[in-house]
Each structure stands twice: as C-alpha cells, then as structure tokens.
Design a protein around this motif. Structure first.
Motif, PDB file in Angstrom:
ATOM      1  N   VAL A 141      74.893 -50.344   7.335  1.00 36.60           N
ATOM      2  CA  VAL A 141      76.328 -50.353   7.598  1.00 36.60           C
ATOM      3  C   VAL A 141      76.859 -48.953   7.337  1.00 36.60           C
ATOM      4  CG1 VAL A 141      78.571 -51.258   6.923  1.00 36.60           C
ATOM      5  CG2 VAL A 141      76.607 -52.789   7.054  1.00 36.60           C
ATOM      6  N   LEU A 168      77.715 -51.783  12.151  1.00 34.90           N
ATOM      7  CA  LEU A 168      76.457 -52.435  11.778  1.00 34.90           C
ATOM      8  C   LEU A 168      75.346 -52.057  12.747  1.00 34.90           C
ATOM      9  CD1 LEU A 168      74.826 -54.599  10.165  1.00 34.90           C
ATOM     10  CD2 LEU A 168      75.711 -56.289  11.800  1.00 34.90           C
ATOM     11  N   LEU A 184      79.885 -59.079   7.570  1.00 32.24           N
ATOM     12  CA  LEU A 184      80.613 -57.813   7.574  1.00 32.24           C
ATOM     13  C   LEU A 184      82.094 -58.036   7.869  1.00 32.24           C
ATOM     14  CD1 LEU A 184      80.752 -54.716   7.583  1.00 32.24           C
ATOM     15  CD2 LEU A 184      79.987 -54.760   9.962  1.00 32.24           C
TER      16      LEU A 184
END
Length: 498
Positions: free
Chosen positions: A291, A300, A369
C-alpha cells in the motif's frame, strides 16, 4: 417388521476443485511458488512461461513417430480404422490460442512486470545448536565409545538446550540403538562435562539448574554467591516475586538485594534458543500486498513476483493437434488423448485457480483498505475502526470463511510498517456516550497505562478498570484481564520491580 420412511437432508458438498481453490487461497506468497512447483511435478502439461520457447519437439500418439513438420506423419505406420474410436471433443484445447500459439497465458496483465526478471530470495547459512555443541566435543579426551555416548547425550538436548530426557532412557537408547553398554553414573559424568560447554547453562534438567550453571561460570563475587543462594534456597519465592521474604532471610539491604536480582534477571533461561532454526516463513516476512500513499490517496498493489507465469505445455497441445488432424484414430490413440485431455483439464483449471486466487486477494484487501482508509493514510492506530470478518464479507459478497482464509497468514507492507491482515480486525466497544470504538484502541491505552505505572507498586486490574472508566471506556474488570493476557502482560505482582 420392516418400515419404510422418508428423510429429507440438506447437504453442502464441495468439489475437489473448490477444495483445492480454498487451500490455494490460504497459502501466503512466500509458499506459493513451492506449491506451483509441486503441481508442475505432478502434471507435465503445466509449465513455467519461459522467455524463449522452443517449439521444435514432436510427439506421437501412435507407436511410431513421423518426421513431418506439420505432424501429418504421426502414426503413419499404424493401420487406422474409421470406426475404431469415437470422436473426442478437442475444441476447448484448440480455440484458446493467442498469436504465439500459447494457450492460457495471462502474461503481464496478470502477474505484473514485463521484464521477466526473477527476484532471488536471499538464503542464510546457519549453524544449528546441536552442531555448535558437537563441535566442542574435541575438547574432551574421549575414546570412540565415549564419543558415541556424548553424541547421544547432545542429540537428546532440546532446542532450548535442556536435557529433558531421563538418563535411564538414554542408557536404553545406547544399548538398543548403538549396541553400547553403559550406566547412569557414566552418563551423569559426561553430562557434567558437557555442561561446561558454550553457551553457559546447556544440558541442564530444570530452569533452576540452568540459571545456577550460568552463575557458576561468572567471576566469583559476593553478589554472585548471593544470587546462587537465592536460586538454590528460595527459587519458588523468586519466581513468585516474594522479594521481601527473600531479602529478610538473606539479611541484605535494598541496594545489595537489587544488585543480586539484576544479576539473575540478566541470565538466559533458554541458552540454546539463539541457535534454534525456525520456520523461514516466520523469519522472513514476504508481504502479499503493498500500500503506497500517493498524495493522501492509498494505492494497493499485489506482490506477484513470487507467482511465476504459467502456461499449457506446447508439447501436449501439439499432441492434441496431431490427433485432431488425423483422419483415422484407433483405440490406442484414443486412450492416449483421453489421458492428455485429463492433464490439460487439470493444468487449465490450476492456472484459472491461481488467477482466481489473485483476484480474491485483491478484492478482499481493497475492501479492507477502503474500510480502514484513515489508518492507511495517517498510520495512527487510534484511527482503526471496529471491523470483523462479516463486515468485509458483506462488502465483497464473499463468504466469511473465504475472507478468513485471505486474512490468515497474509501481510501488507505500508510506509508505517508491515502488518498481518488480522491486525486490522477487532471487535467494537461502546463508550459511555454511545460511540463505538475498536477494542484495539482500548488495548493500546491499557498498554500505555501499564508502561507508565510505578513498577514498585504496579496497577492492579481493578485500578486499571477504574482508570479506563474515567476515560469513558465502559469495560469490566474481567475484560481488562482478558486484554492484558492478550497483550502478554503478567499480573501486577509479577510486574513488580525493586
């Protein structure tokens, strides 16, 4: 009497392919290449994608092979019959071709990077604990028989350096395994000699013996003698930290007793642990995801360097083409092509499973995320939101068990450090104002409070509970005790220092 009845059952069965896909999903990137190599060894129709492929090999489905470039001469010496074999459907194997004739090649779009560069994983050279101790046997004047006995003793040491096997059992092992007749006295004598090897404290039976052996190797002084006395006479009181009782019995003032305790706590309770060889996957964390923070926007990417590009073997495809071009097909050729078809089916499915694995990993990690975006932007642990497997399962439309397999043993590398995916999952705790916070936030505050406490008078669980309640966290004492244990923090009595 015979009775006839009906019974309804609802069963859920997974196909072998689904089970294998679930197993692939659990494998971390560090072990994926090894799993792929195992599949290639079992299935010759599957192979790595090479930069320069040679298509000069010819294959024969009959008894003899021809030399024709296009394969028309395959099996030309075998008499074929029009009705000797049924038609085998080969369309699935002949239609998936790109310009180079390589079927099921996902190329750079899937694995990433077009330079075909293979990143070599560094390997370390290690000396095991047992090898280190065996190397010191030369310092003892032993004949061949004594050397065998000493080797048996060293081989009986565990990875921590302790001799936890009974001496009588070692005597039996030597008698039955190496035809060496010995006795407990001879074993005990050799044990005492091996205890003088490095690292200090090895070949001890108990923790108490291990620590005393280390103290006896130190330069003689009054604090060392007092430390030996503490371990010899008051070991149980020492491990329970009943320091007042020990100090009173030994007649030591505060400064002298503090020096004695400092000597003891600096000893190594596991002298062999420094040489222990552990799992490489535990020592070298290879992140499955990366990330990157791009101007406040976390991006990502998937670590795909450890997932080699795969393709269907061109040789097996040529066999299928040769069979399809042949007008006459006998039974022997049909059996051979059925076998090839099974291998091609397996290879195609495995390539698709690898692709599905990567897609599921990316899809799940992207959901994590998005859910924890504030943390990935700031790196502040307090920004972590309460999140359970069911939350991600709902966002991804995946089963909870699938999300669990993805989160298991997978790591993500960020600019703030490398984290296991389980780190981002936590239960919710409701504050007095009704706001929900992550239990990880409570654990962080609890850890900070214990770190700042007066070690002479550590905080009890009741006191910690009261302090958290004052901060607005509505927790019970048993909850604080559970969080403390999860943080591997001992009770207040065992945290006490002089």
């Amino acid at each position: 009497m015979l009775r006839q009845s009906y019974q309804l059952k609802l069963l859920q069965k997974l196909s072998p392919q689904q089970i294998q896909l679930m197993k692939l999903l659990q494998i971390p990137t560090a072990n994926l290449e090894e799993r792929i190599k195992e599949e290639i060894e079992e299935n010759p129709a599957l192979e790595f994608e090479l930069e320069n492929n040679s298509n000069d090999d010819s294959y024969d489905l009959g008894e003899n092979s021809g030399d024709g470039e296009d394969g028309d001469a395959v099996g030309e010496d075998v008499e074929l019959s029009n009705d000797s074999a049924e038609k085998v459907d080969l369309d699935d194997f002949l239609k998936h071709e790109d310009g180079d004739g390589n079927g099921y090649d996902y190329g750079d779009d899937y694995y990433g990077g077009g330079d075909n560069e293979r990143v070599a994983t560094p390997a370390r050279v290690e000396t095991s604990f047992h090898d280190h101790v065996l190397d010191q046997l030369g310092m003892l004047e032993l004949d061949e028989r004594g050397h065998k006995i000493a080797e048996q003793i060293i081989g009986s040491l565990d990875e921590d350096g302790y001799l936890r096997r009974e001496i009588t059992s070692i005597v039996d092992d030597l008698a039955f395994g190496q035809n060496v007749d010995t006795n407990a006295e001879e074993i005990a004598d050799l044990v005492q000699q091996i205890q003088q090897f490095d690292p200090p404290g090895i070949c001890a039976v108990t923790l108490q013996d291990c620590l005393v052996l280390q103290l006896k190797r130190m330069p003689d002084s009054k604090p060392v003698r007092d430390a030996i006395a503490v371990l010899d006479k008051y070991f149980n009181e020492f491990i329970k930290k009943h320091y007042d009782k020990i100090q009173r019995h030994l007649g030591l003032d505060d400064d002298d007793f503090k020096n004695v305790i400092n000597i003891i706590i600096k000893l190594n309770p596991k002298p062999g642990a420094a040489f222990a060889i552990t799992n490489k996957a535990e020592n070298y964390v290879i992140p499955d995801f990366f990330v990157f923070n791009n101007n406040g926007i976390p991006e990502l990417s998937l670590n795909s360097k450890n997932a080699p590009e795969l393709r269907i073997s061109e040789g097996y495809r040529e066999m299928i083409k040769a069979y399809d071009r042949s007008e006459k097909k006998n039974k022997q050729q049909k059996e051979a092509v059925i076998f090839i078809k099974q291998k091609l089916d397996s290879a195609k499915w495995f390539i698709d499973a690898i692709k599905q694995r990567q897609h599921t990993l990316l899809h799940t990690m992207q959901a994590i995320l998005d859910f924890q975006r504030d943390f990935f932007v700031t790196g502040d642990e307090s920004e972590l939101k309460p999140m359970i497997l069911k939350d991600i399962a709902q966002l991804t439309s995946l089963d909870v068990s699938t999300v669990s397999r993805v989160a298991n043993s997978k790591y993500v590398q960020t600019e703030y450090g490398t984290y296991i995916l389980k780190y981002f999952f936590s239960e919710a705790l409701q504050m007095e104002g009704g706001e929900e916070v992550s239990t990880r936030e409570v654990k962080t505050i609890l850890n900070d409070m214990i770190g700042a406490e007066n070690k002479r008078k550590p905080l009890s669980d009741e006191q910690l509970t009261d302090m958290l309640v004052e901060k607005g966290y509505n927790v019970a004492r048993r909850t604080v005790a559970k969080y403390r244990e999860q943080l591997n923090i001992p009770v207040a009595r065992l945290r006490k220092e002089l």
